[in-house]
Each structure stands twice: as structure tokens, then as C-alpha cells.
Design a protein around this motif. Structure first.
Motif, PDB file in Angstrom:
ATOM      1  N   ASP A  20       9.105  46.287  38.972  1.00 19.80           N
ATOM      2  CA  ASP A  20       9.003  44.943  39.551  1.00 19.80           C
ATOM      3  C   ASP A  20      10.005  44.004  38.893  1.00 19.80           C
ATOM      4  O   ASP A  20      10.596  43.153  39.551  1.00 19.80           O
ATOM      5  CB  ASP A  20       7.588  44.393  39.388  1.00 19.80           C
ATOM      6  N   GLN A  21      10.207  44.172  37.603  1.00 21.01           N
ATOM      7  CA  GLN A  21      11.156  43.331  36.870  1.00 21.01           C
ATOM      8  C   GLN A  21      12.582  43.591  37.358  1.00 21.01           C
ATOM      9  O   GLN A  21      13.364  42.656  37.516  1.00 21.01           O
ATOM     10  CB  GLN A  21      11.040  43.622  35.371  1.00 21.01           C
ATOM     11  N   GLU A  24      12.972  42.006  40.787  1.00 21.17           N
ATOM     12  CA  GLU A  24      13.111  40.552  40.633  1.00 21.17           C
ATOM     13  C   GLU A  24      14.517  40.195  40.148  1.00 21.17           C
ATOM     14  O   GLU A  24      15.123  39.234  40.631  1.00 21.17           O
ATOM     15  CB  GLU A  24      12.063  40.022  39.656  1.00 21.17           C
ATOM     16  N   ASN A  28      17.143  37.870  42.116  1.00 27.38           N
ATOM     17  CA  ASN A  28      17.755  36.707  41.469  1.00 27.38           C
ATOM     18  C   ASN A  28      19.271  36.823  41.459  1.00 27.38           C
ATOM     19  O   ASN A  28      19.980  35.830  41.673  1.00 27.38           O
ATOM     20  CB  ASN A  28      17.222  36.540  40.048  1.00 27.38           C
TER      21      ASN A  28
END
Length: 151
Positions: A20-21, A24, A28
Motif C-alpha cells: 500500500d505504501q 501511495e 504521489n
């Protein structure tokens, strides 16, 4: 097999699913990149040039460091066709940002040289771009620092 396919296969072996990081960070990064490109387009327009003109000036100034680049080399660097690069150089020449010079070692070939006006335009735009990149650098570097390990 394409380079992209090889990279994806290597990444799949190392980590079959993005975290998930990581997702993300990719989101971004993509957002920051789109915002930067929008900024770049607006900055170029304010200077009276297109993004492609700005990119061409960057290549012309930095290619081999000697200030001379052929139309074909410019086309390769910008990933456009030779005739498109020739048209681009004609527009840059009309705007007095570059000039053409016959290659002394091959008179069939034209070299592109930046004028002082082109250099000033590039310097102004590069300064604006560098300032903007310094402001948003975190969005670009976060992708490469996921979970304490670097890609």
C-alpha cells in the motif's frame, strides 16, 4: 522482450505485490509529475515558447557540451522523427533562439547552435524549473524510499 517486461518480471520475483505504501508513493509521484509538467508548460508559455522548444533548447545546450548538434541527433534525443526535428529547428531559427550551420566535415549535414537569445531564454526557464523541482523534490524521492529500503 521489451525492457519494461524484463523490469516487471524482475520486480515480480523480488516482491510479487506492491505494498500500500508503494502504491501511495506511485500515486504521489504521478500527481507530482503531472503538476510539474503543467507548471513547465505554463512557464514555457509565459516565456513565449512551447514545452518542445524548451526541451530542444536543453538538449542543444547540453549535448556533448560543444554547442553543436545535428538535426538527426536532436531528433533522437527528443524521440521525434528527423523531419519533425527539422521543422522544429526552423521554428526555433525563426524565433532567433538557434541558428543552423553547415557541418564542415559533412556539408550535407546541418548543425544547430544556440544563439545568445536562446541561451538567455533557456537560463530563465531552467532557473524556474530548478526552483520548482527543489520545492517538490519530496514527491519525487519518496517513491524510491519505500519502507526504509530503496529501490
Amino acid at each position: 522482450m521489451s525492457t519494461t517486461t524484463v523490469i516487471i518480471e524482475q520486480a515480480d520475483r523480488l516482491n510479487p505485490q506492491p505494498t500500500d505504501q508503494e502504491l501511495e508513493a506511485l500515486a504521489n509521484f504521478r500527481s507530482a509529475l503531472r503538476k510539474f509538467l503543467a507548471f513547465s508548460e505554463a512557464a514555457a508559455a509565459d516565456e513565449g515558447v512551447t514545452m518542445q522548444w524548451y526541451q530542444a533548447l536543453l538538449v542543444i545546450k547540453t549535448f556533448r557540451g560543444d554547442g553543436h548538434i545535428s538535426i538527426g541527433e536532436l531528433a533522437d534525443q527528443l524521440m521525434i522523427r528527423d523531419h519533425s526535428a527539422a521543422e522544429l529547428v526552423s521554428r526555433l531559427d525563426q524565433a532567433k533562439l538557434v541558428k543552423r550551420k553547415t557541418d564542415p566535415s559533412d556539408r550535407r549535414r546541418s548543425l544547430v547552435i544556440m544563439t545568445s537569445s536562446g541561451g538567455r531564454c533557456l537560463d530563465r526557464l531552467a532557473l524556474l524549473h530548478l526552483r520548482e523541482l527543489r520545492k517538490i523534490k519530496g514527491a519525487f524521492t519518496s517513491l524510491f524510499q519505500s519502507g526504509g529500503e530503496e529501490f
